[in-house]
Design a protein around this motif. Structure first.
Motif, PDB file in Angstrom:
ATOM      1  N   GLU A  95      60.563  61.154  44.389  1.00  0.00           N
ATOM      2  CA  GLU A  95      60.031  61.502  45.710  1.00  0.00           C
ATOM      3  C   GLU A  95      58.577  61.032  45.852  1.00  0.00           C
ATOM      4  O   GLU A  95      58.198  60.454  46.867  1.00  0.00           O
ATOM      5  N   SER A  96      57.780  61.267  44.818  1.00  0.00           N
ATOM      6  CA  SER A  96      56.366  60.850  44.858  1.00  0.00           C
ATOM      7  C   SER A  96      56.241  59.340  44.987  1.00  0.00           C
ATOM      8  O   SER A  96      55.405  58.828  45.747  1.00  0.00           O
ATOM      9  N   LEU A 118      66.883  61.368  49.842  1.00  0.00           N
ATOM     10  CA  LEU A 118      66.467  62.040  48.619  1.00  0.00           C
ATOM     11  C   LEU A 118      66.030  63.483  48.919  1.00  0.00           C
ATOM     12  O   LEU A 118      66.342  64.410  48.163  1.00  0.00           O
ATOM     13  N   LEU A 119      65.314  63.671  50.033  1.00  0.00           N
ATOM     14  CA  LEU A 119      64.873  65.012  50.404  1.00  0.00           C
ATOM     15  C   LEU A 119      66.059  65.911  50.741  1.00  0.00           C
ATOM     16  O   LEU A 119      66.062  67.107  50.429  1.00  0.00           O
ATOM     17  N   VAL A 120      67.081  65.332  51.377  1.00  0.00           N
ATOM     18  CA  VAL A 120      68.298  66.104  51.662  1.00  0.00           C
ATOM     19  C   VAL A 120      69.004  66.464  50.355  1.00  0.00           C
ATOM     20  O   VAL A 120      69.491  67.589  50.177  1.00  0.00           O
ATOM     21  N   ARG A 121      69.046  65.527  49.433  1.00  0.00           N
ATOM     22  CA  ARG A 121      69.662  65.778  48.119  1.00  0.00           C
ATOM     23  C   ARG A 121      68.901  66.877  47.377  1.00  0.00           C
ATOM     24  O   ARG A 121      69.503  67.764  46.772  1.00  0.00           O
ATOM     25  N   LYS A 122      67.583  66.812  47.436  1.00  0.00           N
ATOM     26  CA  LYS A 122      66.759  67.838  46.793  1.00  0.00           C
ATOM     27  C   LYS A 122      67.011  69.204  47.435  1.00  0.00           C
ATOM     28  O   LYS A 122      67.049  70.235  46.755  1.00  0.00           O
ATOM     29  N   CYS A 123      67.184  69.173  48.740  1.00  0.00           N
ATOM     30  CA  CYS A 123      67.495  70.395  49.475  1.00  0.00           C
ATOM     31  C   CYS A 123      68.789  71.019  48.968  1.00  0.00           C
ATOM     32  O   CYS A 123      68.873  72.227  48.740  1.00  0.00           O
ATOM     33  N   ALA A 124      69.809  70.177  48.778  1.00  0.00           N
ATOM     34  CA  ALA A 124      71.101  70.676  48.311  1.00  0.00           C
ATOM     35  C   ALA A 124      71.026  71.210  46.877  1.00  0.00           C
ATOM     36  O   ALA A 124      71.625  72.235  46.545  1.00  0.00           O
ATOM     37  N   SER A 129      65.227  74.283  52.363  1.00  0.00           N
ATOM     38  CA  SER A 129      65.403  73.659  53.681  1.00  0.00           C
ATOM     39  C   SER A 129      64.430  72.499  53.842  1.00  0.00           C
ATOM     40  O   SER A 129      63.438  72.596  54.563  1.00  0.00           O
ATOM     41  N   ASN A 130      64.735  71.412  53.175  1.00  0.00           N
ATOM     42  CA  ASN A 130      63.853  70.244  53.231  1.00  0.00           C
ATOM     43  C   ASN A 130      64.283  69.241  54.285  1.00  0.00           C
ATOM     44  O   ASN A 130      63.733  68.164  54.358  1.00  0.00           O
ATOM     45  N   CYS A 131      65.291  69.588  55.092  1.00  0.00           N
ATOM     46  CA  CYS A 131      65.754  68.645  56.098  1.00  0.00           C
ATOM     47  C   CYS A 131      64.676  68.365  57.139  1.00  0.00           C
ATOM     48  O   CYS A 131      64.659  67.303  57.736  1.00  0.00           O
ATOM     49  N   VAL A 132      63.788  69.338  57.363  1.00  0.00           N
ATOM     50  CA  VAL A 132      62.687  69.108  58.300  1.00  0.00           C
ATOM     51  C   VAL A 132      61.789  68.001  57.752  1.00  0.00           C
ATOM     52  O   VAL A 132      61.329  67.123  58.490  1.00  0.00           O
ATOM     53  N   VAL A 137      60.002  62.174  57.965  1.00  0.00           N
ATOM     54  CA  VAL A 137      59.893  60.840  57.365  1.00  0.00           C
ATOM     55  C   VAL A 137      60.471  59.791  58.311  1.00  0.00           C
ATOM     56  O   VAL A 137      59.854  58.748  58.572  1.00  0.00           O
ATOM     57  N   LEU A 138      61.656  60.071  58.842  1.00  0.00           N
ATOM     58  CA  LEU A 138      62.307  59.112  59.739  1.00  0.00           C
ATOM     59  C   LEU A 138      61.541  58.966  61.055  1.00  0.00           C
ATOM     60  O   LEU A 138      61.377  57.855  61.573  1.00  0.00           O
ATOM     61  N   MET A 139      61.055  60.089  61.591  1.00  0.00           N
ATOM     62  CA  MET A 139      60.321  60.025  62.850  1.00  0.00           C
ATOM     63  C   MET A 139      59.009  59.259  62.702  1.00  0.00           C
ATOM     64  O   MET A 139      58.590  58.547  63.617  1.00  0.00           O
ATOM     65  N   ASN A 140      58.367  59.392  61.553  1.00  0.00           N
ATOM     66  CA  ASN A 140      57.132  58.632  61.309  1.00  0.00           C
ATOM     67  C   ASN A 140      57.392  57.134  61.376  1.00  0.00           C
ATOM     68  O   ASN A 140      56.601  56.369  61.934  1.00  0.00           O
TER      69      ASN A 140
END
Length: 314
Positions: A95-96, A118-124, A129-132, A137-140
């Motif tokens: 992630e870093s 990766l953030l969604v995977r980490k969330c799971a 709740s890392n989906c936000v 990331v995508l919106m940026n």
């Protein structure tokens, strides 16, 4: 001995292609290895090579943009991230790595999509709740790309829509109501469609996929009447008069028409279906629309109407 030669080559030449060939060579050794010790050994060498390559190739701070160098850095970063995951590195380390790359080049769609997944995977894995964070990331990236019709936009919007659907289905939305979650999905589809239209010929497939997905989602969640309203809005807003879009628009017309035909008989209006066939055939002049229009009238026993449609096809 080959490793030594590559080491000398990268020190002397310092070109991107040498680093890629060096990495390819070690990667081949890694893939051929069956012994755990060898896998660990070559895996470490591979990680070291990719990190050194990135350090060597990455542009210095305040250096002018270089698309070729950016592509190499992106390719090496994705390769390193994938390798680290394969070798069992902690998700936080990967992630870093990806966050650093995304901050340097927010327009890199591949990096942003990889990082968001990766953030969604980490969330799971962690139940967080890392989906936000993934959405941000995508919106940026989407905000960073100002050029309309940019070829990177469809990939980013596809990832964004998939994330919204995933979040909604798995209840990761923390404070948003289902209505707000639905609005995010709808907004994603609408913006994705607009990003592809007006579009170059090569972008028609992306436009078609997004449009089909949007209309099908509206049909499933809001019903056939709202699906038709959305289609009318798309036609009015986007125009879609380019002759090259004929086949694409024809497929979307048929998606809408079939949705009406497949309604339960007590809810179906044959007059509405005829109106859609007429508008679609007038707009596209498509053989597929005429053929299905003829078959529809035949299924109702309207032989004379079907014959009239056949005459119009000629």
């Amino acid at each position: 001995k080959s490793l030594e030669l590559f080491e000398k080559a990268v020190l002397m030449v310092k070109e991107e292609e040498i680093w890629i060939k060096y990495a390819d060579f070690v990667d081949a050794l890694l893939n051929q290895s069956s012994d755990d010790k060898e896998i660990k050994k070559f895996g470490k060498i591979m990680v070291m090579i990719l990190k050194r390559a990135l350090k060597s190739i990455s542009p210095r701070e305040n250096a002018p943009n270089n698309e070729r160098t950016d592509r190499f850095c992106s390719s090496l970063t994705l390769r390193l991230a994938d390798l680290m995951l394969r070798l069992g590195n902690q998700l936080g380390e990967v992630e870093s790595l990806l966050k650093r790359a995304a901050s340097k080049n927010p327009k890199d769609a591949d990096i942003s999509v990889f990082l968001s997944s990766l953030l969604v995977r980490k969330c799971a894995v962690n139940g967080e709740s890392n989906c936000v964070g993934a959405e941000n990331v995508l919106m940026n990236s989407l905000k960073a790309i100002k050029e309309p019709g940019d070829s990177r936009l469809p990939k980013l919007w596809e990832a964004y829509i998939g994330l919204c659907l995933y979040s909604s289905a798995n209840n990761f939305e923390r404070s948003d109501s289902q209505v707000m979650a639905g609005n995010k999905i709808k907004e994603g589809f609408v913006k994705a469609i607009e990003a592809c239209a007006p579009f170059e010929y090569k972008q028609q497939q992306s436009f078609l996929v997004f449009s089909q997905g949007y209309l099908s989602w509206v049909l499933q969640t809001e019903g056939v009447s709202q699906m038709l309203a959305c289609w009318d809005e798309m036609l009015a807003k986007l125009g879609l008069t380019d002759p090259r879009t004929k086949d694409t628009v024809s497929q979307l017309w048929m998606l809408v028409i079939r949705a009406h035909i497949n309604q339960p008989s007590h809810q179906r209006s044959n007059d509405v279906i005829r109106s859609l066939f007429e508008k679609g055939s007038e707009r596209c002049g498509s053989d597929e629309i005429f053929s299905e229009y003829r078959d529809f009238e035949m299924s109702l026993g309207n032989v004379q109407a079907a014959g009239s449609i056949i005459w119009r096809m000629q």
